[in-house]
Scaffold this active site. Structure first.
Site, PDB file in Angstrom:
ATOM      1  N   ASP A  59      -7.636   3.413   7.962  1.00 29.70           N
ATOM      2  CA  ASP A  59      -6.905   2.862   6.825  1.00 29.70           C
ATOM      3  C   ASP A  59      -7.418   3.517   5.546  1.00 29.70           C
ATOM      4  OD1 ASP A  59      -5.579   0.983   5.000  1.00 29.70           O
ATOM      5  OD2 ASP A  59      -5.508  -0.398   6.693  1.00 29.70           O
ATOM      6  N   ASP A 105      -5.395   8.614   5.565  1.00 29.91           N
ATOM      7  CA  ASP A 105      -4.141   8.695   4.842  1.00 29.91           C
ATOM      8  C   ASP A 105      -3.105   9.148   5.856  1.00 29.91           C
ATOM      9  OD1 ASP A 105      -1.883   9.408   3.418  1.00 29.91           O
ATOM     10  OD2 ASP A 105      -2.907  10.812   2.077  1.00 29.91           O
ATOM     11  N   TYR A 129      13.199   0.943   3.049  1.00 25.24           N
ATOM     12  CA  TYR A 129      12.375   0.327   4.097  1.00 25.24           C
ATOM     13  C   TYR A 129      13.122   0.292   5.422  1.00 25.24           C
ATOM     14  CZ  TYR A 129       9.625  -3.115   6.673  1.00 25.24           C
ATOM     15  OH  TYR A 129       8.887  -3.750   7.630  1.00 25.24           O
ATOM     16  N   LYS A 171      12.298   2.318   8.988  1.00 29.33           N
ATOM     17  CA  LYS A 171      12.032   1.623  10.246  1.00 29.33           C
ATOM     18  C   LYS A 171      13.066   1.968  11.316  1.00 29.33           C
ATOM     19  CE  LYS A 171       8.264  -0.530   9.042  1.00 29.33           C
ATOM     20  NZ  LYS A 171       6.973  -0.199   9.691  1.00 29.33           N
ATOM     21  N   THR A 195       3.548  -9.302   2.707  1.00 25.07           N
ATOM     22  CA  THR A 195       4.692 -10.168   2.379  1.00 25.07           C
ATOM     23  C   THR A 195       4.302 -11.383   1.541  1.00 25.07           C
ATOM     24  OG1 THR A 195       4.411 -11.436   4.434  1.00 25.07           O
ATOM     25  CG2 THR A 195       5.878  -9.513   4.519  1.00 25.07           C
TER      26      THR A 195
END
Length: 249
Positions: free
Chosen positions: A36, A62, A154, A158, A192
């Site tokens: 991460d 990255d 987004y 996906k 979220t």
């Protein structure tokens, strides 16, 4: 234990859903690498897993850098001897409509959510080939299955993950390298949290979820655990939807 003897690499494993997956995989016997850009959070998860008797290594990653991916995969193999499982979990969430989306934002979302999955898969396959197979688990979204009134880039990213997963599954099935995508609905994570603090938006999400609750990271992690384990040895190119019934409506 369901993952005993396996080595797993999880991108975006420093917090939220990825951290839950890392802890669960370690509990089930896997040696885990969490990769991460969030170094402090990642090292904290690393320490927690190791203190609880697991084996975990944090590496900075990255996901948009091919060289960084190659270094992380090489370090994983150097530390644990092999690579059996890759969870492409890292991603960002944006809610802009088509007209609100700038070219720069589009490129950023596609780079992290789409190119990151491609680069991770490309780096992992040679090591999985050496051990006679493996499991690649790509975290997509229900937004990769159906259109969304809340986002443009987004959902497009996906959707790309969904089809890329199927291409990978077909191309490498003969080498026993499986690839599957997971399509969560709304899950309560740091990504979220700001959206779900808005009670009106939270209720909107609940109204569109037949099971009438917000998903938990564990709901997705259990799906990833199944796909990582030998229990799913005849499963590849599939879409595991974990959305409380959202896309059944």
């Amino acid at each position: 234990m369901r993952l005993e003897g396996k080595v797993a690499l999880i991108s975006g494993g420093a917090r939220g859903q990825g951290a839950v997956e890392a802890r669960m995989f370690a509990t089930e016997g896997a040696r885990v690498v969490i990769a991460d850009v969030l170094e402090d959070e990642g090292r904290q998860v690393e320490a927690e897993i190791n203190e609880q008797g697991g084996e975990c290594l944090f590496l900075r990653l990255d996901v948009t850098s091919e060289a960084n991916w190659q270094d992380v995969v090489a370090a994983t193999v150097d530390r644990f001897g092999k690579l059996d499982i890759l969870v492409n979990n890292a991603g960002i969430y944006r809610t802009e409509t088509v007209e609100e989306t700038s070219e720069e934002l589009w490129d950023q979302v596609m780079d992290i959510n789409g190119k990151g999955v491609f680069l991770g898969t490309k780096a992992a396959i040679p090591e999985m080939r050496k051990v006679g197979g493996g499991s690649i688990i790509n975290i997509s979204s229900v937004a990769g299955l159906v259109g969304s009134e809340l986002s443009a880039a987004y959902g497009s990213s996906k959707g790309a993950v969904r089809i890329f997963t199927k291409a990978t599954a077909i191309q490498y099935a003969g080498e026993k390298i499986r690839a599957n995508s997971i399509h969560p609905g709304i899950i309560e994570t740091p990504m979220t949290s700001e959206l779900l603090k808005d009670e009106e938006h939270r209720q909107y999400r609940l109204n569109r979820t037949p099971l009438r609750r917000i998903g938990r990271p564990e709901d997705v992690a259990y799906g990833a655990l199944y796909l990582a384990s030998d229990e799913s040895s005849f499963v590849t190119g599939s879409e595991l939807v974990i959305d409380g019934g959202r896309t059944a409506m």
